[in-house]
Every structure is written in structure tokens, then in C-alpha cells.
Scaffold this active site. Structure first.
Site, PDB file in Angstrom:
ATOM      1  N   GLY A 171      18.313 -37.464   2.966  1.00 15.12           N
ATOM      2  CA  GLY A 171      17.977 -36.263   3.726  1.00 15.12           C
ATOM      3  C   GLY A 171      18.660 -36.213   5.083  1.00 15.12           C
ATOM      4  O   GLY A 171      19.064 -37.238   5.643  1.00 15.12           O
ATOM      5  N   ALA A 173      17.427 -35.537   7.981  1.00 19.25           N
ATOM      6  CA  ALA A 173      16.655 -36.137   9.070  1.00 19.25           C
ATOM      7  C   ALA A 173      16.340 -37.604   8.813  1.00 19.25           C
ATOM      8  O   ALA A 173      15.525 -38.201   9.515  1.00 19.25           O
ATOM      9  CB  ALA A 173      15.361 -35.354   9.284  1.00 19.25           C
ATOM     10  N   CYS A 174      16.991 -38.181   7.809  1.00 22.79           N
ATOM     11  CA  CYS A 174      16.702 -39.564   7.426  1.00 22.79           C
ATOM     12  C   CYS A 174      17.846 -40.487   7.844  1.00 22.79           C
ATOM     13  O   CYS A 174      19.018 -40.166   7.659  1.00 22.79           O
ATOM     14  CB  CYS A 174      16.505 -39.653   5.915  1.00 22.79           C
ATOM     15  N   ILE A 175      17.490 -41.627   8.414  1.00 30.35           N
ATOM     16  CA  ILE A 175      18.518 -42.606   8.807  1.00 30.35           C
ATOM     17  C   ILE A 175      18.277 -43.960   8.128  1.00 30.35           C
ATOM     18  O   ILE A 175      18.725 -44.988   8.607  1.00 30.35           O
ATOM     19  CB  ILE A 175      18.571 -42.769  10.340  1.00 30.35           C
ATOM     20  N   THR A 176      17.582 -43.919   6.983  1.00 30.40           N
ATOM     21  CA  THR A 176      17.307 -45.152   6.237  1.00 30.40           C
ATOM     22  C   THR A 176      18.591 -45.923   5.946  1.00 30.40           C
ATOM     23  O   THR A 176      18.654 -47.143   6.101  1.00 30.40           O
ATOM     24  CB  THR A 176      16.587 -44.819   4.912  1.00 30.40           C
TER      25      THR A 176
END
Length: 324
Positions: A171, A173-176
Site C-alpha cells: 500500500g 501508506a505502508c513502509i513494511t
């Protein structure tokens, strides 16, 4: 393993058999109900709230309410049922969630849809929760996730999940992928393809959608439903604050694993950003439906199933060449 993502793929047209794209049927049966399009807003606090959930349910769109006001979820189910609408909620895997499932059962409040919403869904604790929910609320359609591998899909289905959600960290907004080194960022569509080969029940493709055509690509590679965050976050009905900068309007959008959502900087794998304001979500959902109808016409069919049969080519991130 062949890896690719949305911008690496183009679908190959087949002979058109309909006179107008308006003849194309974009509806999809997911669980007990049929919805207008295979699209669901992400169950994030910056994407959906109760007012939007009501509108979506009233207008035959699927929704999943987020789990960030856990104490209100039972009343939410009551309020939706009092309106004659379906209830779709999210749960986690903490010990308190078992008490919540017991509460729903004791109050005869079976939501039509339950989603186990965990960042790393291939977990013994998710499997335990699946089994518990199916034991206590067998009539609820249960989605579990998120996962990235065929093995995970098989295990969650075998535990009793009615659908699985594919996507770990793709996603906006995801920084996994940056914080952990793990995830499906950059190969989300290939992960969906792999998982679909193992799945015997519906899949939700979650994350990485940047253009409406990515919805059709998700359907081609096995998704029954496509979960969308950033593309559906910038609307008048979206919960985030409206902000004006240099005369341009934006809405706040933040990840469920962000510091904003957690209220503290711990195990942060998400970020906050601004997305362009896009007016009413009704117009965007209609545009998505019309674009899907066009996709069906290019696929040479009359409904979504036709998209699943088309050929594709791998073009390795050249789709936008010359466009920007």
C-alpha cells in the site's frame, strides 16, 4: 519465480461481442451478497467511517468497517441491522477479541461479514481465531489475512476462512518493505497470481492499486474483490481532514500501522500523507464501474469472468513511458 507488479502487465484484447460497454455486468457475488463492483474501500480509519459504511451498504457496495473503536463494534452491528443493512466488521487476535466474539454470540448479533485484520496473517494465532469465530459464529462470512504465499492461503482456508486477503505492505501508506525487508511491495500482482493457484475460496487483493485498470488486472490474476486505500481516501466522504495548500485541496491519509494511528512511535510500518481531494466518492465508484465495463468489452465478454481468461504480456514498467 516470475515476479511482476501492476505497471509491468498489459492485458491482451479479445474480440468485442457487446455493442456498448453499458451492457457489461460488473457485479460480483462475495459471500452471501452480490455487489455492484469488485471493489472495497480499505478498512482504515482514514478511508471509512460509519456514515460511509451506511451509504456503501445502501448502494450495494461491499465495505469493511475498521477496528479502531473496538468498544463500539457490537453497537455498530446493531445499528446496521436496525437499518436493515448488512454488518461487516474487523477483528484482531488479542485475548480481548475472544470476549468480543463471545459477546456477539450471546447477544445474537451475528454480522454478515467478519474480517480478521492482521498485518502478518500467516500465523498460529490467526488460525486459532479463525477456528474460534467459525465455531461461535458459523453463519458469518469470514475473511482472514493478510498473506503473501500459497501456503498461507491453504492453511487459512483449511482452518475455516471463507476468503483470504493477499498483500503484505504494497500500500501507498505502508513502509513494511523498508522497515522489515519483507512483503509484496513491487510484486503484489505476482503474489496474487501465485496465491490464486492455491486458493479454492475467494481472494481479496489488498494494496498497490494506483489506477482503475489495476482492478481489472487483479481480477485477471484471481481476485474476487479488490481492496483500495489511497485511491478512495481523498473524497468528501473520507474521514481525513481537508487541507488546502497553495490553493490545492488535499485529504489526510495514514496507514493502520502508522504513528498517527497507534498514537505512539512503536513498531511503526506506516506513514501519513496527503492525497488530492477528489470530490464525491460516488463519482469515483461510478468511474471505476465504467472503466471495468470497458475492461470487460476489451476482454471479449459480458461479465467479470471474461477478464479471467485473457492473455497478458509482461512489459516491465514501461506502461507509463512517455506519459509523464
Amino acid at each position: 519465480m516470475e515476479t511482476f507488479d501492476y505497471d509491468d502487465i498489459q492485458l491482451v484484447p479479445n474480440k468485442c461481442i457487446i455493442k456498448s460497454r453499458s451492457e457489461a455486468d460488473t457485479s460480483v457475488k462475495f459471500g452471501p451478497k452480490t455487489f455492484k463492483i469488485p471493489v472495497v474501500p480499505a478498512n482504515m480509519e482514514s478511508v471509512i467511517d460509519e456514515d460511509l459504511a451506511i451509504w456503501l451498504a445502501q448502494n450495494d457496495y461491499y465495505y469493511v468497517m475498521h477496528r479502531f473503536q473496538p468498544e463500539d463494534r457490537a453497537d455498530f452491528v446493531k445499528r446496521m441491522h436496525d437499518r436493515g443493512l448488512f454488518a461487516s466488521i474487523s477483528v484482531g487476535i488479542k485475548d480481548s477479541e475472544y470476549d468480543f466474539i463471545d459477546q456477539l454470540k450471546s447477544e445474537h448479533l451475528a454480522p454478515e461479514y467478519i474480517t480478521i485484520d492482521v498485518a502478518h496473517g500467516h500465523s498460529d494465532y490467526v488460525i486459532k481465531m479463525i477456528r474460534y469465530i467459525k465455531q461461535q459464529l458459523p453463519e458469518s462470512f469470514l475473511t482472514a489475512g493478510n498473506v503473501a504465499t500459497p501456503e498461507a492461503v491453504r492453511e487459512l482456508e483449511n482452518a475455516g476462512a471463507d476468503a483470504t486477503k493477499v498483500g503484505v505492505g504494497p500500500g501507498k501508506a505502508c513502509i513494511t518493505k523498508l522497515k522489515t525487508g519483507f512483503g509484496t511491495g513491487g510484486w503484489q500482482l505476482a503474489a496474487l497470481r501465485l496465491c490464486s493457484k492455491a486458493a479454492s475460496k475467494p481472494l481479496i487483493a489488498d494494496g498497490g492499486i494506483r489506477h482503475n485498470g489495476d482492478i481489472a488486472k487483479s481480477v485477471r490474476f484471481g481476485a474476487s474483490m479488490v481492496m483500495i486505500g489511497s485511491l478512495l481516501a481523498g473524497h468528501q466522504e473520507s474521514p481525513g481532514h481537508l487541507i488546502t495548500i497553495d490553493g490545492k485541496r488535499y485529504k489526510q491519509y495514514w496507514g493502520s500501522a502508522s504513528e498517527v494511528q497507534k498514537g505512539a512511535y512503536r513498531n511503526v510500518e506506516g506513514k501519513q500523507m496527503l492525497v488530492p481531494f477528489r470530490g464525491s466518492i460516488k463519482d469515483t465508484l461510478l468511474e471505476m464501474q465504467e472503466d471495468l465495463q470497458s475492461s470487460i468489452s476489451y476482454a471479449g465478454g459480458r461479465d467479470l469472468k471474461s477478464i479471467t481468461k485473457v492473455d497478458y504480456v509482461v512489459v516491465k514498467n514501461s506502461i507509463l513511458n512517455g506519459d509523464y
